[in-house]
Motif scaffolding. Sequence first.
Motif, PDB file in Angstrom:
ATOM      1  N   HIS A  27      35.725  42.983  50.410  1.00 25.25           N
ATOM      2  CA  HIS A  27      34.598  42.228  49.852  1.00 25.25           C
ATOM      3  C   HIS A  27      33.431  42.177  50.831  1.00 25.25           C
ATOM      4  CE1 HIS A  27      37.004  41.018  46.439  1.00 25.25           C
ATOM      5  NE2 HIS A  27      36.009  40.312  45.968  1.00 25.25           N
ATOM      6  N   VAL A  31      30.913  44.181  48.393  1.00 24.93           N
ATOM      7  CA  VAL A  31      29.941  43.252  47.806  1.00 24.93           C
ATOM      8  C   VAL A  31      28.804  42.977  48.783  1.00 24.93           C
ATOM      9  CG1 VAL A  31      29.652  41.046  46.650  1.00 24.93           C
ATOM     10  CG2 VAL A  31      31.839  42.226  46.515  1.00 24.93           C
ATOM     11  N   GLY A  32      29.150  42.879  50.079  1.00 26.78           N
ATOM     12  CA  GLY A  32      28.105  42.660  51.078  1.00 26.78           C
ATOM     13  C   GLY A  32      27.097  43.792  51.092  1.00 26.78           C
ATOM     14  N   LYS A  35      24.903  43.713  47.740  1.00 26.43           N
ATOM     15  CA  LYS A  35      23.879  42.674  47.695  1.00 26.43           C
ATOM     16  C   LYS A  35      22.863  42.791  48.833  1.00 26.43           C
ATOM     17  CE  LYS A  35      26.459  39.181  45.123  1.00 26.43           C
ATOM     18  NZ  LYS A  35      26.830  37.751  45.027  1.00 26.43           N
ATOM     19  N   PHE A 125      36.554  47.799  44.730  1.00 25.18           N
ATOM     20  CA  PHE A 125      36.284  46.388  44.444  1.00 25.18           C
ATOM     21  C   PHE A 125      37.459  45.664  43.781  1.00 25.18           C
ATOM     22  CE2 PHE A 125      33.985  43.284  41.522  1.00 25.18           C
ATOM     23  CZ  PHE A 125      33.935  42.302  42.480  1.00 25.18           C
ATOM     24  N   VAL A 148      37.918  36.382  48.317  1.00 22.12           N
ATOM     25  CA  VAL A 148      36.571  36.569  47.779  1.00 22.12           C
ATOM     26  C   VAL A 148      35.496  35.905  48.628  1.00 22.12           C
ATOM     27  CG1 VAL A 148      37.397  36.847  45.416  1.00 22.12           C
ATOM     28  CG2 VAL A 148      36.793  34.569  46.233  1.00 22.12           C
ATOM     29  N   THR A 151      32.715  37.906  50.472  1.00 20.87           N
ATOM     30  CA  THR A 151      31.386  38.179  49.928  1.00 20.87           C
ATOM     31  C   THR A 151      30.317  37.441  50.721  1.00 20.87           C
ATOM     32  OG1 THR A 151      32.236  38.547  47.699  1.00 20.87           O
ATOM     33  CG2 THR A 151      29.916  37.950  47.902  1.00 20.87           C
ATOM     34  N   VAL A 155      27.256  39.086  52.885  1.00 15.84           N
ATOM     35  CA  VAL A 155      25.851  38.810  52.577  1.00 15.84           C
ATOM     36  C   VAL A 155      25.143  38.191  53.777  1.00 15.84           C
ATOM     37  CG1 VAL A 155      24.323  37.421  51.113  1.00 15.84           C
ATOM     38  CG2 VAL A 155      26.283  38.598  50.111  1.00 15.84           C
ATOM     39  N   TYR A 347      33.994  31.601  40.790  1.00 13.34           N
ATOM     40  CA  TYR A 347      34.277  32.901  41.386  1.00 13.34           C
ATOM     41  C   TYR A 347      35.706  32.956  41.941  1.00 13.34           C
ATOM     42  CZ  TYR A 347      29.706  35.154  41.135  1.00 13.34           C
ATOM     43  OH  TYR A 347      28.568  35.773  40.687  1.00 13.34           O
TER      44      TYR A 347
END
Length: 462
Positions: A27, A31-32, A35, A125, A148, A151, A155, A347
Amino acid sequence: MAKVHFVEKPPDGGWGWVIVASTFLLHVVVVGSTKSFGVFYAEFREVFQESAGITSFISSILGSAVLLFSLFAGALCNLCSCRTVVMVGGVISAAGLVVSYFAQTMIHLFFSVGILTGFGLSLMFSPGLAMIGRYFGKRHATANGIAVCGTGVGVFALPPLFQFLIDEFGWRGALLIVSGLLLNGCVFGALLRPIHLKEDRKEEEVDIRSNTDQKQTKKIHHFCQKITKTFDVTLLKHRPFLVYCVSLFGTLLGNSMIFVHFVANAQNLGVDKTPAAFLLSILGISEAVSRVLNGWLSDREIISKVYYYMVGLTGLAVCNIVIPFARSYAVLVVCAVLYGFFSGIFYALIAVLVRKYVGASRISCGLGWAFVFEGAAFLLGAPVAGWLYDATGKYDMSFYAAGIFIFLSVLVLVPISCSTDRWTRVPDQNRDETVSLDDMGKLSMFRHMIDDDDGSRIFETS
């Protein structure tokens, strides 16, 4: 050939915590990176001399591709293993950024970054979340919440790293280095050691019976059934799961709007650019902490996880409606903290509820279909928010609309949250389950296996 050992129920620990650590790091990277890729926005716009709208499509395509292609990730997990899928995803995503190094047009980046890299990231993912659902039962929400929250770490850490790489090596050199970062997905994927659950054996027995009856059917029909099984299309006939996915669509449609206008709304109130942008960082930090905390709290079983999830959505809706009334930076900070807290609740429980409705043996495709609904909402959220601003000249309507969409997603969940009496509990886990087929070999009746919070098996006939 070695005999496969089937475990009675998820171990709720052991190697499962290695799976959690691996998924956490996935993640951070996946995801990092997704985003944080907006850091390249200014460089791309300056180099290719395209409009802001055209340039922003790179990040938009990348983000939606990660979600939409998750369905293929789930299908591939059914064909091989989550470990293999994640490792292949690491190679494909890195290759996409290497190909982007040679980009001379914006269209090149649409395909290399948006499609190719997005497809590779999608393969990394969802499989980790699926593996957590197979290793954990009673502690599923806690384990999922820890995973999770990667994430938020991604970010927080990757945007300044990406900017440093761009400043030192240029955008092309930065893409090559980031591609090396994505290759670490191969390492994280190698840690996803498969586990064979007893309900997997039940599924295999069903497949053997089905294949025996299908020998007399036409090849084209057999091919269609193979595709249906690979992508587990029958999940869309499962009413509680489909209702949940529709609710998820409404939630993400509203939740995606805040990231379009939250900072701009603060600047419109007179807040400087840097403090305004920091509001999203505050939201991200609050959400990361909330995912772990609320994952653990929901496992305490004070209330049903579905109700806990609905509380988080209701809080999100209220926050969206309150934001237009915030007229000072301090109040906006409070809104960001609360928004992050409530978004952390839902989430942390997405994968948990998917497992609840489809079972551990089908969680890969279950997550894939759920993320397809999320991806569609992600694609529509930003345009809807922009259209509302163009039509009204104010940011307020975007927040009101977001609150309404999220409230509607809560109402959609009410029927399945109140219908527990329609489920049939089967105490004998060794009971032989049969499948009836019609003359054409089509499946006319199937049972959905679901793990309840206490580990007992539940079936629903449709």
